[in-house]
Design an enzyme around this catalytic site. Structure first.
Site, PDB file in Angstrom:
ATOM      1  CG  HIS A  72       5.527   4.396  21.816  1.00  0.00           C
ATOM      2  ND1 HIS A  72       5.719   5.045  22.200  1.00  0.00           N
ATOM      3  CD2 HIS A  72       6.395   4.217  20.740  1.00  0.00           C
ATOM      4  CE1 HIS A  72       7.335   6.376  22.286  1.00  0.00           C
ATOM      5  NE2 HIS A  72       7.165   5.533  21.204  1.00  0.00           N
ATOM      6  CG  HIS A 123       9.404   6.802  18.517  1.00  0.00           C
ATOM      7  ND1 HIS A 123       9.358   5.353  20.292  1.00  0.00           N
ATOM      8  CD2 HIS A 123      10.653   6.500  17.444  1.00  0.00           C
ATOM      9  CE1 HIS A 123      10.942   5.199  19.761  1.00  0.00           C
ATOM     10  NE2 HIS A 123      11.384   5.002  18.328  1.00  0.00           N
ATOM     11  CB  CYS A 173       5.748   8.919  23.333  1.00  0.00           C
ATOM     12  SG  CYS A 173       4.017   8.053  23.874  1.00  0.00           S
TER      13      CYS A 173
END
Length: 169
Positions: free
Chosen positions: A24, A36, A114
């Site tokens: 991530h 994010h 992301c």
């Protein structure tokens, strides 16, 4: 630039968080916070459930404390494209990152995840190494399977024709 673990992040740095089967990504905005792009299943300790993000078509831009986003996972500063692209000015990165807060954006693992989100903020270029590696691996596996199939087909043709010749004699 190689990932760093022991450095203190600076505003505009990319943060890579290792979630087991994937990473991530977030962008550090200062004072212990990151911004994010988070699909509904993306959170610390989500475990295998976080893989459900591949099924999501929307994600929300959030500002959260770095330690909350990381949880018990490992992370590092990884400004992965510094040698390829010029970094945008930090004030522009932070302005643009904050301008997305609370917005629900289209989410696609292959075109808008992301990592795409944070690399576009930092470099002005949405890119995902994870996706590129997955595609390259998939293409490599497909090519290897095709090559094996071709060899087996050729062997069958050669040996099959020899058997046919023996039967015809």
């Amino acid at each position: 630039m190689a990932p760093t673990k022991d450095q203190k992040p600076e505003p505009g740095d990319l943060i890579e968080i290792f979630r087991g089967t994937y990473q991530h990504w977030a962008i550090y905005v200062g004072e212990g916070y990151v911004i994010h792009l988070a699909p509904p299943s993306e959170h610390a300790q989500a475990g295998a459930y976080s893989m459900m993000s591949v099924l999501c078509d929307k994600a929300t831009v959030k500002k959260e404390e770095l330690y909350e986003v990381v949880g018990n996972d490992e992370y590092c500063i990884n400004n992965l494209l510094n040698e390829k692209y010029e970094t945008r000015p930090v004030r522009e990165i932070l302005r643009d990152a904050h301008s997305f807060l609370g917005q629900e954006l289209p989410y696609c693992v292959f075109r808008g995840n992301c990592e795409h989100f944070v690399t576009e903020l930092r470099y002005g270029k949405p890119q995902s190494r994870q996706v590129r590696k997955a595609v390259e691996t998939g293409v490599g596996v497909s090519l290897a399977a095709a090559a094996i199939f071709a060899v087996l087909a050729a062997a069958a043709a050669i040996f099959g024709s020899k058997d046919k010749q023996k039967r015809n004699q």
